[in-house]
Design an enzyme around this catalytic site. Sequence first.
Site, mmCIF file in Angstrom:
data_model
loop_
_atom_site.group_PDB
_atom_site.id
_atom_site.type_symbol
_atom_site.label_atom_id
_atom_site.label_comp_id
_atom_site.label_asym_id
_atom_site.label_seq_id
_atom_site.Cartn_x
_atom_site.Cartn_y
_atom_site.Cartn_z
ATOM 1 N N ASN A 13 141.597 70.982 80.484
ATOM 2 C CA ASN A 13 140.277 70.865 81.258
ATOM 3 C C ASN A 13 140.751 69.354 80.396
ATOM 4 O OD1 ASN A 13 138.356 69.340 82.774
ATOM 5 N ND2 ASN A 13 136.984 70.825 82.502
ATOM 6 N N LYS A 15 138.986 66.707 80.499
ATOM 7 C CA LYS A 15 137.473 66.347 81.647
ATOM 8 C C LYS A 15 137.785 64.646 81.834
ATOM 9 C CE LYS A 15 135.347 69.971 79.567
ATOM 10 N NZ LYS A 15 134.601 70.683 79.050
ATOM 11 N N HIS A 100 132.636 73.008 88.448
ATOM 12 C CA HIS A 100 132.450 72.303 86.714
ATOM 13 C C HIS A 100 130.929 72.583 86.938
ATOM 14 C CE1 HIS A 100 132.801 72.022 82.138
ATOM 15 N NE2 HIS A 100 134.248 72.722 82.219
ATOM 16 N N GLU A 102 129.808 70.875 84.168
ATOM 17 C CA GLU A 102 129.103 69.730 83.855
ATOM 18 C C GLU A 102 129.211 68.829 85.185
ATOM 19 O OE1 GLU A 102 132.349 68.890 81.478
ATOM 20 O OE2 GLU A 102 131.677 69.837 79.722
ATOM 21 N N GLU A 169 132.603 80.335 82.840
ATOM 22 C CA GLU A 169 132.623 79.737 80.983
ATOM 23 C C GLU A 169 130.761 79.816 81.634
ATOM 24 O OE1 GLU A 169 136.003 76.996 81.117
ATOM 25 O OE2 GLU A 169 133.733 75.857 82.387
ATOM 26 N N GLY A 175 131.409 73.393 74.668
ATOM 27 C CA GLY A 175 132.058 72.105 73.846
ATOM 28 C C GLY A 175 131.315 72.909 72.453
ATOM 29 N N SER A 208 134.892 77.077 74.873
ATOM 30 C CA SER A 208 135.311 77.088 72.842
ATOM 31 C C SER A 208 136.467 78.154 73.249
ATOM 32 C CB SER A 208 134.310 77.686 71.760
ATOM 33 O OG SER A 208 132.917 76.475 72.240
HETATM 34 P P1 PGA Z 1 135.055 73.324 76.046
HETATM 35 O O1 PGA Z 1 135.483 73.710 77.514
HETATM 36 O O2 PGA Z 1 136.762 74.319 75.443
HETATM 37 O O3 PGA Z 1 135.516 72.267 75.352
HETATM 38 O O4 PGA Z 1 134.544 74.706 75.722
HETATM 39 C C1 PGA Z 1 136.082 74.452 78.479
HETATM 40 C C2 PGA Z 1 135.772 73.323 79.748
HETATM 41 O O5 PGA Z 1 134.963 72.564 79.880
HETATM 42 O O6 PGA Z 1 136.341 74.087 80.298
#
Ligand code: PGA
Length: 245
Positions: A13, A15, A100, A102, A169, A175, A208
């Site tokens: 992903n 983003k 997601h 976010e 998640e 992140g 992560s």
């Molecule tokens: P990350 O993000 O691997 O940077 O923690 C995962 C995600 O948001 O899908």
Amino acid sequence: MECPVPQTVIAGNWKMYKTQREALAFLQAFLPLVSGVPAARELVLCVPFTALVPLADKLQGTSIQLGAQNVHWEDQGAFTGEIAAPMLVELGVRYVVVGHSERRQYFGETDQTVNGRLRAAQAHGLTPILCVGETKQQREAGQIESLIYRQLDQALVGVDPDNLVIAYEPIWAIGTGLTCETQEANRVIGLIRQRVGRPDITIQYGGSVKPGNIDELMAAPEINGVLVGGASLEPESFARIANYC
Ligand code: PGA
């Protein structure tokens, strides 16, 4: 009779990262690094809308699938800034990330809008990747199960579980470098599988994921793949993840 097993899906992903030029440079370095990945592992790149066209062109003849990061619930209309499923399908997109954290946190996504997006994606033959997961506060308050069951029950009304990937998640792991313990991710994913009632549904872990923890995560029996943010931006790290042992 043999029971169907969940397909393994390793998705990046991106983003809001990478221009077209950067996306093409990534692919050039990435493709040779994943040429030996077993065919049974589906590799997906969920990229910004602007990178879909150039990547679709370059991914022809490879086994890597293209994914988007959002889809609207209507086929067209006055929805400034949104994208419709037929627009994605026309470009060769196969997967789309929906719900997601976010999007839920910054763009007012609710279980109801998530449901509409999932249904629209499926109506056009896209496979949605539905993201669910709890905050640190919800975890500490013992609300993991109730929160995730609510997210699933409301998002999945009228949704076909046969054309769906779910990503667990935990928000506190996204992140942050704080990966969820493998055993705990395995436990929650097992609960999600029971709730959905499909033993063969693909359920990913996300939060992560890195070259250093992928082998352990993928060895867990309930984990059928990963949704990778930061570590999918570098060809070497995402290739190491795709080539997990
Ligand atoms: P990350 O993000 O691997 O940077 O923690 C995962 C995600 O948001 O899908």
